[in-house]
Write a protein that holds these residues in place. Structure first.
Motif, PDB file in Angstrom:
ATOM      1  N   GLY A 184       3.843  15.431   5.943  1.00  0.00           N
ATOM      2  CA  GLY A 184       2.967  15.659   4.709  1.00  0.00           C
ATOM      3  C   GLY A 184       3.260  14.634   3.621  1.00  0.00           C
ATOM      4  O   GLY A 184       2.843  14.461   2.521  1.00  0.00           O
ATOM      5  N   LEU A 185       3.995  13.530   3.975  1.00  0.00           N
ATOM      6  CA  LEU A 185       4.110  12.288   3.207  1.00  0.00           C
ATOM      7  C   LEU A 185       3.064  11.435   3.137  1.00  0.00           C
ATOM      8  O   LEU A 185       2.185  11.593   4.106  1.00  0.00           O
ATOM      9  N   PRO A 186       3.018  10.457   2.065  1.00  0.00           N
ATOM     10  CA  PRO A 186       1.560   9.738   1.923  1.00  0.00           C
ATOM     11  C   PRO A 186       1.559   8.727   3.201  1.00  0.00           C
ATOM     12  O   PRO A 186       2.643   8.207   3.641  1.00  0.00           O
ATOM     13  N   LEU A 193       9.436  13.262  -3.121  1.00  0.00           N
ATOM     14  CA  LEU A 193       8.265  13.694  -2.089  1.00  0.00           C
ATOM     15  C   LEU A 193       8.482  14.649  -1.111  1.00  0.00           C
ATOM     16  O   LEU A 193       7.542  15.131  -0.185  1.00  0.00           O
ATOM     17  N   ARG A 194       9.835  14.790  -0.652  1.00  0.00           N
ATOM     18  CA  ARG A 194      10.369  15.419   0.418  1.00  0.00           C
ATOM     19  C   ARG A 194      10.472  16.813   0.112  1.00  0.00           C
ATOM     20  O   ARG A 194      11.431  17.347  -0.478  1.00  0.00           O
ATOM     21  N   ARG A 195       9.258  17.784   0.228  1.00  0.00           N
ATOM     22  CA  ARG A 195       8.896  19.099  -0.337  1.00  0.00           C
ATOM     23  C   ARG A 195       8.972  20.069   0.984  1.00  0.00           C
ATOM     24  O   ARG A 195       8.452  19.487   1.949  1.00  0.00           O
ATOM     25  N   HIS A 245       0.898  -1.054   0.069  1.00  0.00           N
ATOM     26  CA  HIS A 245      -0.189   0.045  -0.122  1.00  0.00           C
ATOM     27  C   HIS A 245       0.726   1.457  -0.138  1.00  0.00           C
ATOM     28  O   HIS A 245       0.631   2.073  -0.639  1.00  0.00           O
ATOM     29  N   GLY A 246       2.005   1.268   0.872  1.00  0.00           N
ATOM     30  CA  GLY A 246       2.943   2.539   1.039  1.00  0.00           C
ATOM     31  C   GLY A 246       3.527   2.656  -0.351  1.00  0.00           C
ATOM     32  O   GLY A 246       3.339   3.972  -0.734  1.00  0.00           O
ATOM     33  N   ALA A 247       3.989   1.709  -1.021  1.00  0.00           N
ATOM     34  CA  ALA A 247       4.783   1.914  -2.246  1.00  0.00           C
ATOM     35  C   ALA A 247       3.669   2.449  -3.248  1.00  0.00           C
ATOM     36  O   ALA A 247       4.102   3.123  -4.049  1.00  0.00           O
ATOM     37  N   GLN A 248       2.512   1.845  -3.201  1.00  0.00           N
ATOM     38  CA  GLN A 248       1.557   2.531  -4.248  1.00  0.00           C
ATOM     39  C   GLN A 248       1.024   3.845  -4.288  1.00  0.00           C
ATOM     40  O   GLN A 248       1.006   4.444  -5.055  1.00  0.00           O
ATOM     41  N   VAL A 267       2.019   2.605   7.716  1.00  0.00           N
ATOM     42  CA  VAL A 267       3.057   2.986   6.763  1.00  0.00           C
ATOM     43  C   VAL A 267       2.990   4.480   6.279  1.00  0.00           C
ATOM     44  O   VAL A 267       1.974   4.972   6.015  1.00  0.00           O
ATOM     45  N   VAL A 268       4.357   5.066   6.387  1.00  0.00           N
ATOM     46  CA  VAL A 268       4.786   6.483   5.688  1.00  0.00           C
ATOM     47  C   VAL A 268       5.561   6.117   4.652  1.00  0.00           C
ATOM     48  O   VAL A 268       6.602   5.594   4.700  1.00  0.00           O
ATOM     49  N   ALA A 269       5.105   6.580   3.457  1.00  0.00           N
ATOM     50  CA  ALA A 269       5.944   6.526   2.303  1.00  0.00           C
ATOM     51  C   ALA A 269       6.705   7.593   1.997  1.00  0.00           C
ATOM     52  O   ALA A 269       6.345   8.550   1.739  1.00  0.00           O
ATOM     53  N   ASP A 270       7.973   7.156   1.950  1.00  0.00           N
ATOM     54  CA  ASP A 270       8.935   8.303   1.719  1.00  0.00           C
ATOM     55  C   ASP A 270       9.897   8.237   0.665  1.00  0.00           C
ATOM     56  O   ASP A 270      10.398   6.910   0.468  1.00  0.00           O
TER      57      ASP A 270
END
Length: 254
Positions: free
Chosen positions: A226-228, A252-254, A185-188, A245-248
């Motif tokens: 703010g990451l997914p 995405l690191r803005r 899910h996180g990767a998606q 999960v946090v997808a990093d």
């Protein structure tokens, strides 16, 4: 010596978008036909993969099928990929992934079905195009889903701070199969957030990523960054709405 200082409240996790496939309350996605993405992990009794390796490989398997030409819409010849409609239907509804385990003849039969096998350091995960929730192929339907427990004989290497990382909630306990689905899910979610150029670069690099578990303080920082964030729907094992999960990803690191 005691202190009267009142601890600052932890930052709240941002609300999921209204149309998120991971919201716990009913959404328009529930009105669509429901599909599931099957993943099968190869686990032999005498030589199972390490848990972290299986999680990383499952996440890469999800990314691989998302980007496969057979999963995409219009091709160069003007036709749609053979899995494209199933992928569209699955992504229009709740995003469900189920991980089952197989060994020996079971694995060989599963490997004969249309799908993609992704290998890690030692792990093997085969991902299949989505199927209706109650329409699993018989070769997969009889495979066990519960009790997929794996260990890490050695502590996983620290993630590269400059690379993609799927951060797992340190306070949520999950079986290996459940954690593999959550990593997927996180990767998606990360894939959906990237630009076409960023997706292409990640794919061409072979989807490098790590799975890691931060300490509690770092987890709080990540969920407020703010990451997914994956919020589980609560169908199995854990409470609805649990952040897993946090997808990093560097982009995405803005």
């Amino acid at each position: 010596m005691s202190s009267d200082r009142i601890p600052e409240p932890l930052p709240a996790v941002p609300e999921a978008p209204a149309d998120s496939p991971f919201r716990t309350e009913p959404t328009a996605r529930d009105e669509a036909p429901q599909f599931v993405l099957p993943l099968v992990v190869h686990i032999e009794k005498t030589d199972p993969p390490a848990r972290n390796d299986a999680l990383v490989t499952a996440a890469r398997a999800v990314l691989t099928i998302l980007s496969d030409p057979r999963s995409l819409g219009e091709q160069e010849c003007g036709t749609e990929g053979e899995w494209a409609q199933a992928m569209h239907d699955w992504q229009d509804a709740r995003i469900r992934k189920v991980v089952r385990r197989a060994r020996g003849a079971e694995w060989r039969k599963a490997s004969a079905l249309p799908g993609i096998t992704v290998t890690g350091d030692h792990a093997e995960v085969r991902v299949f195009p989505p199927v209706p929730l109650d329409g699993w192929p018989k070769e997969l339907a009889k495979l066990q889903v519960s009790g997929t427990d794996l260990d890490d004989p050695e502590a996983p290497a620290a993630p590269d701070a400059a690379g993609a990382v799927l951060w797992m909630n340190p306070d949520v306990s999950m079986s290996a199969g459940k954690a593999m689905a959550q990593a997927g899910h996180g990767a998606q979610l990360a894939w959906w957030e990237l630009s076409e150029t960023e997706c292409k670069a990640w794919r061409e690099a072979g989807f490098p990523l790590r799975v890691a578990t931060p300490d509690a303080a770092r987890w709080c920082e990540l969920t407020a960054s703010g990451l997914p964030v994956v919020r589980d729907a609560g169908f199995t094992e854990i409470a609805p709405g649990s952040c897993t999960v946090v997808a990093d990803h560097p982009a995405l690191r803005r």
